[in-house]
Enzyme design. Structure first.
Site, mmCIF file in Angstrom:
data_model
loop_
_atom_site.group_PDB
_atom_site.id
_atom_site.type_symbol
_atom_site.label_atom_id
_atom_site.label_comp_id
_atom_site.label_asym_id
_atom_site.label_seq_id
_atom_site.Cartn_x
_atom_site.Cartn_y
_atom_site.Cartn_z
ATOM 1 N N GLU A 158 -10.540 7.026 2.794
ATOM 2 C CA GLU A 158 -11.389 6.195 3.634
ATOM 3 C C GLU A 158 -10.573 4.982 4.036
ATOM 4 O O GLU A 158 -9.616 4.613 3.359
ATOM 5 C CB GLU A 158 -12.631 5.762 2.871
ATOM 6 C CG GLU A 158 -12.459 4.528 1.985
ATOM 7 C CD GLU A 158 -11.504 4.726 0.810
ATOM 8 O OE1 GLU A 158 -11.386 5.883 0.348
ATOM 9 O OE2 GLU A 158 -10.889 3.745 0.381
ATOM 10 N N SER A 180 2.392 -9.625 -0.270
ATOM 11 C CA SER A 180 1.991 -8.209 -0.271
ATOM 12 C C SER A 180 2.233 -7.493 1.044
ATOM 13 O O SER A 180 2.334 -6.268 1.071
ATOM 14 C CB SER A 180 0.519 -8.087 -0.672
ATOM 15 O OG SER A 180 -0.285 -8.903 0.149
ATOM 16 N N LYS A 214 0.832 -1.209 0.000
ATOM 17 C CA LYS A 214 0.000 0.000 0.000
ATOM 18 C C LYS A 214 0.867 1.260 0.000
ATOM 19 O O LYS A 214 0.431 2.315 -0.449
ATOM 20 C CB LYS A 214 -0.945 0.004 1.198
ATOM 21 C CG LYS A 214 -2.101 -0.972 1.019
ATOM 22 C CD LYS A 214 -3.211 -0.716 2.027
ATOM 23 C CE LYS A 214 -4.432 -1.565 1.740
ATOM 24 N NZ LYS A 214 -4.192 -3.015 1.958
#
Ligand SMILES: *Cc1c(COP(=O)(O)O)cnc(C)c1O
Length: 415
Positions: free
Chosen positions: A135, A399, A113
């Site tokens: 969000e 990830s 991310k």
């Protein structure tokens, strides 16, 4: 394969696309669409903001100064390139193809991310915005955005369902430590989808000062393309690394799919290499439900894009369930919808139970504690490595790291 792909793309596309279909899958999106998917299904009030973002991004993506800055933050702040690690003990235990792990878990903040959050924050800064909003559901994207806001000196406000805030108190605290303001959203079910509505409302009102950081390859055009561009560094690095180590491309690359950003980042640089198979792994959940939008969903429209989503017979979005918060999203990015539609990538679902099993295997065999999201990918990769046999070559994108999931795994018990 190529013939079938062309035919399928023709059917639902516009007249214009019928005349000149893109030669390569990598050429999408065109005019905001990935074949029949994607688009911009939003209220009128958001159109100016999306158009401004698109125009600014189209210019900046070619701007050498902007590109240099992104590269610099990726390397000096984030720790890129991340290693491609040959998991020898896991390979021996699985008894098939050689398995490599792309170590996004070693990136700053512990997950992929980072790539998108820092990329979009730099984009916002170059556009002259002073404020970021986002969000967040479980809090991971909120933390990544707060990190990017802090390091670039941008005011950051995060919308989060009040119920999610209670469940994720440490992540709320982490965002606040990083200088972000976290707004509880009490409407609806007080979870992610309500937080998205609030963030959109804020953006529509404050677009002159504010950039809305979307956390995956979802939402209206140009977001799926922007997020892909920032995440493709994963696959670009894999390609260079595997060619140096093995002198050939892998037979199969595997990644987990929530919204689909780490998977698109992994797949995209390989999408025109027809000999490389692509496998996306969704959350199969348990008897309580799942979050497998492609495997169990149908085509519909959610959060501004036409794509696969979990819906009931009336088109209402279905409740999702997964042991991993990061995969718990009822839709999937439109580019994955296209890859599925033309059968370029295969999508499968792995259950909570199976993911926990793979989680423990990686801990014990390699001394790596993975996040539960990529543990889904790992389970599927181990199965496919066995089928491929000893001469095969598999790359799995890890990830994120698993520190955030220890309590969940502890409560779940040994897989
Ligand atoms: C958020 C998250 C995911 C799911 O998001 P994608 O957009 O599908 O990549 C996967 N893994 C980790 C570690 C995450 O934090």
């Amino acid at each position: 394969m190529a013939e079938r792909r062309k035919r399928k793309l023709h059917a639902p596309a516009s007249e214009r696309e019928r005349e000149e279909p893109p030669e390569k899958l990598s050429a999408w999106p065109r005019e905001g669409r990935f074949g029949p998917f994607g688009g911009r299904y939003v209220p009128e009030i958001l159109m100016p903001a999306l158009k401004e973002l698109e125009a600014a991004y189209e210019e900046l993506r070619e701007n050498p100064k902007f590109r240099r800055e992104v590269r610099e933050y990726f390397s000096d702040y984030g720790g890129r390139p991340t290693p491609l690690y040959c998991a020898r003990r896991l390979t021996a235990w699985a008894g098939g193809a050689r398995i490599y792990l792309k170590r996004e878990d070693l990136l700053h903040t512990g997950a992929h991310k980072f790539n998108n959050a820092i990329g979009q924050a730099l984009l916002a800064k170059h556009m002259g915005k002073r404020r970021l909003i986002a969000e967040t559901g479980a809090g991971q994207h909120g933390v990544a955005t707060a990190m990017a806001g802090a390091v670039l000196g941008l005011a950051t406000e995060i919308y989060m369902g009040a119920l999610d805030m209670e469940r994720q108190r440490m992540n709320v605290y982490r965002m606040e430590l990083l200088g972000a303001q976290v707004h509880p959203v009490e409407t609806g079910t007080a979870t992610l989808k309500d937080a998205i509505n609030e963030a959109l409302r804020d953006w529509a009102t404050n677009v002159r000062s504010t950039h809305y950081v979307i956390g995956s390859v979802v939402g209206p055009h140009p977001y799926p393309r922007i997020v892909r561009d920032f995440q493709r560094v994963i696959g670009d690095e894999i390609k260079g690394q595997i060619l140096r180590k093995e002198r050939r491309l892998p037979d199969l690359v595997v990644a987990c799919v929530g919204g689909g950003s780490n998977a698109i980042g992994t797949f995209y640089p390989f999408v025109d290499d027809e000999d490389v198979r692509l496998l996306g792994v969704e959350a199969g959940g348990s008897s309580q439900g799942n979050a497998a939008s492609i495997v169990h969903g149908r085509v519909g429209v959610l959060h501004g894009a036409k794509t696969y989503l979990l819906q009931d017979e009336w088109g209402q979005v279905r409740e999702t369930h997964s042991i991993s918060a990061g995969l718990d999203y009822p839709a999937v990015g439109p580019e994955h919808a296209l890859y599925h539609h033309v059968q370029r990538a295969e999508y499968t679902a792995v259950t909570d139970e199976q993911a926990v099993e793979a989680f423990h295997r990686l801990c014990e065999l390699e001394g790596i504690v993975p996040a539960l999201e990529p543990a889904h990918a790992l389970y599927a990769a181990i199965e496919r490595a066995r089928e491929l046999g000893k001469n095969g070559l598999v790359v799995v994108t890890l990830s994120g790291r698993g520190d955030k999931d220890l309590e969940v795994v502890l409560r779940h018990g040994k897989g």
